[in-house]
Design an enzyme around this catalytic site. Structure first.
Site, short mmCIF file in Angstrom:
data_model
loop_
_atom_site.label_atom_id
_atom_site.label_comp_id
_atom_site.label_asym_id
_atom_site.label_seq_id
_atom_site.Cartn_x
_atom_site.Cartn_y
_atom_site.Cartn_z
N SER A 219 0.95 -1.28 0.03
CA SER A 219 0.03 0.08 0.00
C SER A 219 0.91 1.34 0.11
O SER A 219 0.34 2.33 -0.25
CB SER A 219 -0.82 -0.08 1.09
OG SER A 219 -2.21 -0.60 0.87
N LYS B 165 0.51 3.48 -3.00
CA LYS B 165 -0.84 4.25 -3.39
C LYS B 165 -0.48 5.74 -3.51
O LYS B 165 -1.00 6.40 -4.51
CB LYS B 165 -1.86 3.98 -2.27
CG LYS B 165 -2.44 2.64 -2.50
CD LYS B 165 -3.15 2.23 -1.28
CE LYS B 165 -3.51 0.59 -1.45
NZ LYS B 165 -4.52 0.27 -0.05
N TYR C 150 -3.10 -3.15 -10.25
CA TYR C 150 -2.78 -2.73 -8.90
C TYR C 150 -2.09 -3.79 -7.95
O TYR C 150 -1.18 -3.34 -7.31
CB TYR C 150 -4.23 -2.60 -8.26
CG TYR C 150 -4.28 -2.49 -6.78
CD1 TYR C 150 -3.84 -1.36 -5.93
CD2 TYR C 150 -4.55 -3.75 -6.02
CE1 TYR C 150 -3.83 -1.54 -4.45
CE2 TYR C 150 -4.67 -3.81 -4.58
CZ TYR C 150 -4.11 -2.63 -3.97
OH TYR C 150 -4.10 -2.60 -2.57
N TYR D 172 -4.52 3.67 7.43
CA TYR D 172 -6.06 2.87 7.46
C TYR D 172 -6.71 3.38 8.66
O TYR D 172 -6.83 4.72 8.47
CB TYR D 172 -5.43 1.32 8.05
CG TYR D 172 -4.49 0.84 7.19
CD1 TYR D 172 -4.66 0.35 5.74
CD2 TYR D 172 -3.16 0.61 7.78
CE1 TYR D 172 -3.92 -0.02 4.90
CE2 TYR D 172 -2.25 -0.23 6.71
CZ TYR D 172 -2.44 -0.57 5.59
OH TYR D 172 -1.41 -1.03 4.81
N VAL E 120 1.10 -3.70 4.27
CA VAL E 120 0.98 -4.89 4.86
C VAL E 120 2.26 -5.64 4.96
O VAL E 120 2.13 -6.63 5.61
CB VAL E 120 -0.11 -5.57 4.13
CG1 VAL E 120 -1.45 -5.33 4.70
CG2 VAL E 120 -0.07 -5.95 2.86
N1 GLU Z 1 -1.79 -5.64 -1.98
C1 GLU Z 1 -2.39 -5.30 -0.67
C2 GLU Z 1 -3.78 -5.76 -0.63
O1 GLU Z 1 -4.63 -5.01 -1.51
C3 GLU Z 1 -2.07 -4.16 -0.06
C4 GLU Z 1 -2.68 -3.89 1.14
C5 GLU Z 1 -1.88 -2.98 2.07
O2 GLU Z 1 -0.68 -2.93 1.92
O3 GLU Z 1 -2.62 -2.41 2.73
O4 GLU Z 1 -4.35 -6.43 -0.19
#
Ligand code: GLU
Length: 437
Positions: free
Chosen positions: A73, A76, A198, A250, A268
């Site tokens: 993430s 992003k 993504y 988050y 994550v």
């Molecule tokens: N590729 C992970 C997902 O979409 C990234 C989530 C994250 O790092 O928050 O589940």
């Protein structure tokens, strides 16, 4: 290592402070390594790296700062930056909002009415953002994303194909989000392609120093301080930081703002970066996550650093050096002499215009004929002369320019004479001669 690297022999104090923090927090064994993407479960929970990159591009590091991991993430904000650069704020926010969702990263949360994802830092918003990147096909789209991530990091980055394939094989929830977005008219791309681009961006390999360089690039208004490349325009960097500040952590974003107070993004796999705007970028890598999904040791490290060094965004900045060094009447000429120093921003300019106004309010009124250049203090009845010495003023920002020019214009309109000395005077549209007061 390049000559810009710090932390070589003998250790510098910043790397030492990071190492000390790392060693103290390494003992904390709270948290769980993410397992829902199978290769992520293989991460060593003991790994803990820290890195800081200054606005000058100086790099400091401690612990496992060169361990590679997938960015997840943390990609992003940077893909959001690319979308904003391509499309601008208005068009981008037609597709993705900027409100904290207060829900988990993979929540099925679309704005009632519009069907827009709440923000680009949750999965639904990130899938919508990635699909906004203009390209002839998905290969080119991903190539553009990989390229921009590399320009933020200051080096060419690769994809961990194993992690990409594992996420593609297990990512039904993200594909479902993409289909929902498509159904609500908020996805410009085929949902399977959107989810795949993504997944690939999440599988880009970085280390902690890469993340700190990426953070430092946002800290310096979109300019990578290591390569000196302007990766995205400055207003885009500000827009990205604003969304990171409100939505980057988050559903703990509010608590993070309260206790740490820096724009940040976590992922994550255990990566986290935070930005101290105008100062530096900092990053941590530590795979065990708290229940919300943030890396436990990284959160503790940033909390401590923010408190110790007063990094909170809303913290009152340290008082700058005095702006006015002289404010007196020259006994020889009778002129009022005001000397300023430093770089003039709003705070410094306000001090200067306050001083000028305080003087001007003691003047008797003069006729408007006394404004011709070279007119002395006695050019017209009641006319006073002010010499504003800016010899030691390095720069005036746009706010300072506006405040100081308008104040000088008012003093002159009241019939008094103003002479500006020093090169900074040119920025004010004045002669700015080098001769002393
Ligand atoms: N590729 C992970 C997902 O979409 C990234 C989530 C994250 O790092 O928050 O589940």
């Amino acid at each position: 290592m390049t000559s810009r690297d710090a932390g070589a022999d003998p250790p510098d104090v910043i790397s030492e402070a990071l190492a000390d923090l790392r060693d103290r927090l390494a003992a904390d064994e709270e948290g769980e390594v993410a397992r829902y993407i199978p290769p992520l479960a293989l991460a060593d929970p003991a790994d803990f790296g820290l890195a800081l990159v200054s606005r000058e591009g100086h790099r400091y590091r401690a612990g496992q700062s060169d361990t590679r991991f997938t960015i997840q993430s943390v990609s992003k904000p940077f893909v959001f930056a690319l979308a904003l650069t391509d499309l601008g704020l208005e068009e981008t926010t037609r597709w993705v909002g900027a409100e904290p969702s207060g829900e988990a990263f993979n929540a099925i949360s679309l704005e009632p009415g519009t069907g827009r994802p709440a923000n680009p830092m949750i999965n639904a918003g990130a899938i919508a953002t990635s699909s906004l990147i203009g390209a002839a096909d998905n290969e080119e789209r991903f190539a553009r994303i990989l390229d921009v991530l590399g320009r933020f990091a200051g080096r060419t980055l690769d994809v961990d194909e194993r992690v990409h394939e594992a996420e593609a094989a297990t990512g039904d929830r993200n594909r479902a989000l993409a289909h929902l977005l498509r159904a609500s008219g908020r996805l410009r791309l085929d949902p399977v392609e959107a989810a795949d681009v993504y997944f690939r961006q999440c599988a880009v390999l970085v280390d902690t120093v890469d993340l700190a360089v990426m953070a430092a690039t946002l800290a310096d208004g979109g300019r990578n301080p290591v390569t000196d490349e302007q990766v995205v325009p400055e207003p885009v960097a500000v827009q990205v930081l604003a969304v990171m500040a409100t939505c980057g952590m988050y559903d703990a974003s509010g608590d993070w703002m309260l206790r740490v107070g820096l724009p940040a993004k976590s992922g994550v796999s255990g990566g986290l970066l935070a930005v101290s705007p105008g100062r530096f970028g900092i990053a941590c890598y530590s795979p065990p996550l708290d229940p919300v999904g943030n890396p436990v040791r990284a959160v503790a490290a940033l909390r401590e650093l923010s408190a110790r060094f007063g990094l909170h965004l809303l913290h009152n900045p340290a008082p700058s050096a005095p702006t006015i060094t002289t404010a007196r009447r020259d006994p020889r000429t009778g002129a009022l002499l005001v000397t300023a120093q430093g770089s003039l921003d709003f705070t410094a300019a306000e001090r200067l215009v306050h001083t000028l106004r305080r003087f001007a309010s003691t003047f008797t009124s003069a006729t408007a004929t006394a404004t011709a250049s070279g007119a002395g203090p006695t050019a017209a009845s009641g006319a006073e002369s002010i010499v504003l010495d800016l010899e030691r003023v390095a720069a005036l920002d746009s706010t300072a320019l506006a405040l100081v020019s308008a104040t000088l214009a008012r003093i002159e309109a009241a019939g008094h004479v103003v002479r500006v000395v020093g090169d900074a005077g040119r920025a004010l549209g004045r002669q700015g001669s080098g001769d002393g007061p």
